[in-house]
Design an enzyme around this catalytic site. Structure first.
Site, PDB file in Angstrom:
ATOM      1  CB  CYS A  94      12.713   9.506   8.404  1.00  0.00           C
ATOM      2  SG  CYS A  94      13.816   8.540   7.257  1.00  0.00           S
TER       3      CYS A  94
ATOM      4  CD  GLU B  75       9.387  13.420  11.487  1.00  0.00           C
ATOM      5  OE1 GLU B  75       8.193  12.826  11.888  1.00  0.00           O
ATOM      6  OE2 GLU B  75      10.177  12.655  11.142  1.00  0.00           O
TER       7      GLU B  75
ATOM      8  CE  LYS C 142      -1.717   3.120   2.624  1.00  0.00           C
ATOM      9  NZ  LYS C 142      -1.855   4.099   1.743  1.00  0.00           N
TER      10      LYS C 142
ATOM     11  N   GLY D  35       6.667   5.393   8.091  1.00  0.00           N
ATOM     12  CA  GLY D  35       5.709   6.650   8.158  1.00  0.00           C
ATOM     13  C   GLY D  35       5.960   7.213   9.582  1.00  0.00           C
ATOM     14  CB  SER D  36       3.983   9.805  11.363  1.00  0.00           C
ATOM     15  OG  SER D  36       2.399   9.188  11.286  1.00  0.00           O
ATOM     16  CB  THR D  37       6.409   8.562  15.786  1.00  0.00           C
ATOM     17  OG1 THR D  37       7.705   8.286  15.519  1.00  0.00           O
ATOM     18  CG2 THR D  37       6.251   7.969  17.165  1.00  0.00           C
TER      19      THR D  37
ATOM     20  CB  VAL E 259       0.476   6.506  11.323  1.00  0.00           C
ATOM     21  CG1 VAL E 259      -0.050   5.276  10.498  1.00  0.00           C
ATOM     22  CG2 VAL E 259      -0.333   7.601  10.976  1.00  0.00           C
ATOM     23  N   GLY E 260       2.616   4.989  13.372  1.00  0.00           N
ATOM     24  CA  GLY E 260       3.244   3.741  13.572  1.00  0.00           C
ATOM     25  C   GLY E 260       2.840   3.075  14.820  1.00  0.00           C
TER      26      GLY E 260
ATOM     27  CD  GLU F 231      13.167   1.421   9.498  1.00  0.00           C
ATOM     28  OE1 GLU F 231      13.497   2.409  10.075  1.00  0.00           O
ATOM     29  OE2 GLU F 231      13.834   0.243   9.666  1.00  0.00           O
TER      30      GLU F 231
HETATM   31  P1  NDP Z   1       1.972   8.738   7.712  1.00  0.00           P
HETATM   32  O1  NDP Z   1       2.356   7.927   8.997  1.00  0.00           O
HETATM   33  O2  NDP Z   1       0.881   9.541   7.548  1.00  0.00           O
HETATM   34  O3  NDP Z   1       1.670   7.922   6.443  1.00  0.00           O
HETATM   35  C1  NDP Z   1       2.477   6.493   6.004  1.00  0.00           C
HETATM   36  C2  NDP Z   1       1.785   5.554   5.318  1.00  0.00           C
HETATM   37  O4  NDP Z   1       0.761   4.878   6.277  1.00  0.00           O
HETATM   38  C3  NDP Z   1       0.873   6.105   4.164  1.00  0.00           C
HETATM   39  O5  NDP Z   1       0.787   5.004   3.311  1.00  0.00           O
HETATM   40  C4  NDP Z   1      -0.272   6.194   4.865  1.00  0.00           C
HETATM   41  O6  NDP Z   1      -1.645   6.148   4.037  1.00  0.00           O
HETATM   42  C5  NDP Z   1      -0.403   5.056   5.792  1.00  0.00           C
HETATM   43  N1  NDP Z   1      -1.300   5.157   6.763  1.00  0.00           N
HETATM   44  C6  NDP Z   1      -2.014   6.160   7.295  1.00  0.00           C
HETATM   45  N2  NDP Z   1      -2.895   5.757   8.266  1.00  0.00           N
HETATM   46  C7  NDP Z   1      -2.752   4.401   8.404  1.00  0.00           C
HETATM   47  C8  NDP Z   1      -3.482   3.588   9.225  1.00  0.00           C
HETATM   48  N3  NDP Z   1      -4.266   3.768  10.122  1.00  0.00           N
HETATM   49  N4  NDP Z   1      -3.184   2.273   9.112  1.00  0.00           N
HETATM   50  C9  NDP Z   1      -2.201   1.774   8.437  1.00  0.00           C
HETATM   51  N5  NDP Z   1      -1.679   2.820   7.461  1.00  0.00           N
HETATM   52  C10 NDP Z   1      -1.912   4.144   7.542  1.00  0.00           C
HETATM   53  O7  NDP Z   1       3.439   9.477   7.235  1.00  0.00           O
HETATM   54  P2  NDP Z   1       3.643  10.233   6.124  1.00  0.00           P
HETATM   55  O8  NDP Z   1       3.290   9.857   4.737  1.00  0.00           O
HETATM   56  O9  NDP Z   1       3.165  11.743   6.306  1.00  0.00           O
HETATM   57  O10 NDP Z   1       5.293  10.341   5.872  1.00  0.00           O
HETATM   58  C11 NDP Z   1       5.949  11.225   6.766  1.00  0.00           C
HETATM   59  C12 NDP Z   1       6.366  10.241   8.202  1.00  0.00           C
HETATM   60  O11 NDP Z   1       7.269   9.170   7.647  1.00  0.00           O
HETATM   61  C13 NDP Z   1       7.606  10.874   8.683  1.00  0.00           C
HETATM   62  O12 NDP Z   1       7.319  11.032  10.172  1.00  0.00           O
HETATM   63  C14 NDP Z   1       8.771  10.521   8.492  1.00  0.00           C
HETATM   64  O13 NDP Z   1       9.818  10.780   9.513  1.00  0.00           O
HETATM   65  C15 NDP Z   1       8.476   9.272   8.359  1.00  0.00           C
HETATM   66  N6  NDP Z   1       9.420   8.229   7.636  1.00  0.00           N
HETATM   67  C16 NDP Z   1      10.376   7.475   8.191  1.00  0.00           C
HETATM   68  C17 NDP Z   1      11.225   6.896   7.426  1.00  0.00           C
HETATM   69  C18 NDP Z   1      12.024   6.020   8.417  1.00  0.00           C
HETATM   70  O14 NDP Z   1      12.968   5.287   7.477  1.00  0.00           O
HETATM   71  N7  NDP Z   1      12.159   5.734   9.604  1.00  0.00           N
HETATM   72  C19 NDP Z   1      11.582   7.163   5.917  1.00  0.00           C
HETATM   73  C20 NDP Z   1      10.607   8.050   5.431  1.00  0.00           C
HETATM   74  C21 NDP Z   1       9.565   8.639   6.200  1.00  0.00           C
HETATM   75  P3  NDP Z   1      -1.913   7.473   3.192  1.00  0.00           P
HETATM   76  O15 NDP Z   1      -1.759   7.209   1.954  1.00  0.00           O
HETATM   77  O16 NDP Z   1      -3.511   7.639   3.667  1.00  0.00           O
HETATM   78  O17 NDP Z   1      -1.328   8.742   3.501  1.00  0.00           O
END
Ligand code: NDP
Length: 494
Positions: free
Chosen positions: A284, A385, A175, A228-230, A232-233, A250
């Protein structure tokens, strides 16, 4: 031309009527339309991945050398289609085209490395347990992996997972972010050309709320690998806990570059500059904090401001651009709010701090490189962040203080240390609580080195051999040789 995509399931397009529109963050044009999927469509993807794992084509049981061949062919095809992939990545994510090209090249490198690992998935024999027994410790693929990735580096975040999951023998449902799904779908088509069996790679697009949540609770998925974000993680981890689904996370970061007076200061300015503006600061491991020794702070910040003035903003296809637009309006407004709050809390704005209103940037989400100094630990800018091109500068006077300041955050993804003193570099790196430390450089790495976070920056590692092992379960097989003596002899009939 608007790109219009359905879902890619079991080696073909599956029509899905509802659409999500992706508009350009640079000028508002409609770029792409993606399927807005629901849990029923996801279920089709999971069934295909399940079949490919459990019985059809025997992907997990192919010799590693054959999985490697598929991966290598995919890397070749990605390189051959680099220009198209780079353009999609550049337009959807808003990143300057030359950085998108570098991302595509890096994705290919990740795949080639993972292909090499497929040859040598490790195992152990335990042969010192007596003459009549042999132990085997083997690594088996976890199964169906649900891969959820963000928008900032759509291809690299994808392949830090996908390449290793495939090398390990897993099958996948991906996804991508609803904002940047184009390249994941293009990759799925290339994978078919590369000979991957149908069902090994499935892409189901849509929102996190619909598709993401359905993935984390789906009983057919064995593991979720999430970037993704902490916030949502944590949500993902909680949902996975309900079924003890394996989870790799991550997450976000708040990295610091620590600059000591004995550093090569020109190199340090260069590294700090790249560290805070790369990908418009939407990274990130962005070097979002500068901890600089008080003795050199004034001169260092002046140089940094001077060089920040020369950063070139540009539309995504502009070959000379250093920075493009932020990902979308509401994200930009969040970044501008962080900037306003920093000023209110007493940080001093040294440069930037605004949205660009002049053509050709007036229809997009362009924010200038922004540096605040006099930032203290009680300010939100020191802790939160921002995910934009905003640098927070804080001074220190002693090594211990620098390390304490760097660690004064809930995150622990990366940090940088700039010094010519080897003792200082090593002592300092060891005490920094982050998964990566860069010494006298920033953001350079190699596919062989694991990547991941301490603290709230995540769980598990990507890349390197660790990145492969994340997608395996350890199995112990105890083999009895020769005649086995009864354990309960009195129960044996006379
Ligand atoms: P989000 O956490 O908002 O989204 C990440 C992914 O999760 C997207 O595909 C998003 O879908 C999906 N998502 C959203 N809600 C849910 C849910 N309830 N259940 C499962 N999946 C969900 O992050 P961002 O896209 O805004 O990315 C930025 C963040 O990612 C920053 O915090 C950044 O630091 C982190 N990041 C970390 C990295 C690492 O390796 N540590 C590398 C790159 C980024 P949707 O399509 O709806 O947005």
């Amino acid at each position: 031309m608007v790109r219009d995509y359905d879902n890619w399931i079991d080696g073909c397009w599956i029509e899905t009527p509802r659409r999500l529109d992706r508009f350009s963050p640079a000028d508002g044009r409609l770029l792409s339309r993606f399927a807005d999927s629901d849990c029923e469509v996801l279920d089709l993807g999971v069934k295909a991945a399940r079949a490919a794992f459990d019985h059809r084509d025997r992907w997990p049981y192919l010799p590693g050398s054959q999985r490697a061949q598929h991966l290598t062919r995919l890397a070749d095809l990605i390189v051959a289609h680099s220009e198209k992939l780079s353009e999609i990545e550049s337009e959807e994510a808003g990143k300057p085209i030359r950085f998108a090209r570098a991302e595509v090249a890096w994705a290919a490198e990740l795949i080639r490395y993972a292909a090499a690992l497929a040859w040598q998935i490790p195992g152990d024999a335990v042969s010192n347990i007596g003459e009549a027994a042999l132990g085997l410790v083997t690594r088996e693929p976890r199964g169906v992996v649900g891969i959820i990735v963000p928008w900032n580096f759509p291809l690299v975040t994808l392949f830090q997972k996908l390449a290793f999951a495939l090398a390990a023998g897993c099958t996948t449902v991906i996804k991508p972010s609803e904002l940047t799904s184009g390249t994941a779908l293009e990759v799925a088509i290339l994978a078919k050309q590369a000979g991957f069996p149908d069902g090994v790679i499935n892409v189901v697009t849509g929102t996190g709320v619909n598709v993401g949540d359905a993935m984390t609770s789906h009983p057919g998925i064995d593991m979720i690998s999430f970037t993704g974000s902490t916030a949502v993680g944590k949500h993902v981890a909680r949902r996975c806990a309900d079924s003890i689904k394996r989870v790799g996370l991550e997450l976000g970061g708040k990295a610091a570059n620590i600059v000591f007076p004995d550093a090569d200061l020109d190199a340090a300015v260069d590294g700090v500059l790249l560290g805070y503006i790369l990908n418009q600061g939407q990274e990130c491991v962005q070097g979002t904090r500068l901890l600089v020794h008080a003795d050199i702070a004034k001169q260092f910040v002046e140089q940094l401001v001077d060089r920040s003035k020369r950063i070139r903003l540009g539309l995504p296809m502009d070959e000379s651009a250093d920075m493009g637009p932020l990902i979308h309006d509401s994200h930009m407004n969040g970044v501008l709010n962080h900037i306003r709050r920093a000023s209110t809390e007493g940080a001093r704005l040294a440069i930037g701090g605004y949205q660009v209103a002049d053509p050709p940037f007036d229809r997009g989400c362009f924010v200038t490189p922004t540096v605040f100094d006099h930032v203290t630990t009680d300010m939100a800018l020191f802790r939160d962040e921002v995910f934009g091109p905003v640098l927070a500068v804080t001074t220190f006077s002693a090594d211990d203080e620098a390390v304490t300041l760097a660690n004064y955050t809930g995150y622990g993804l990366g940090n940088g240390v700039w010094t010519k003193d080897i003792d200082r570099a090593v002592f300092c790196s060891r005490r920094l609580k982050s998964g990566t430390v860069y010494v006298n450089t920033y953001l350079e790495t190699s596919v062989q080195m694991p990547f991941g976070g301490f603290k709230e920056s995540g769980m598990g590692r990507e890349n390197g051999m660790d990145g492969l092992l994340e997608f395996t379960e350890t199995k112990s097989t105890f083999i009895k040789l020769g005649n086995r003596l009864p354990a309960l002899p009195h129960t044996v009939a006379a």
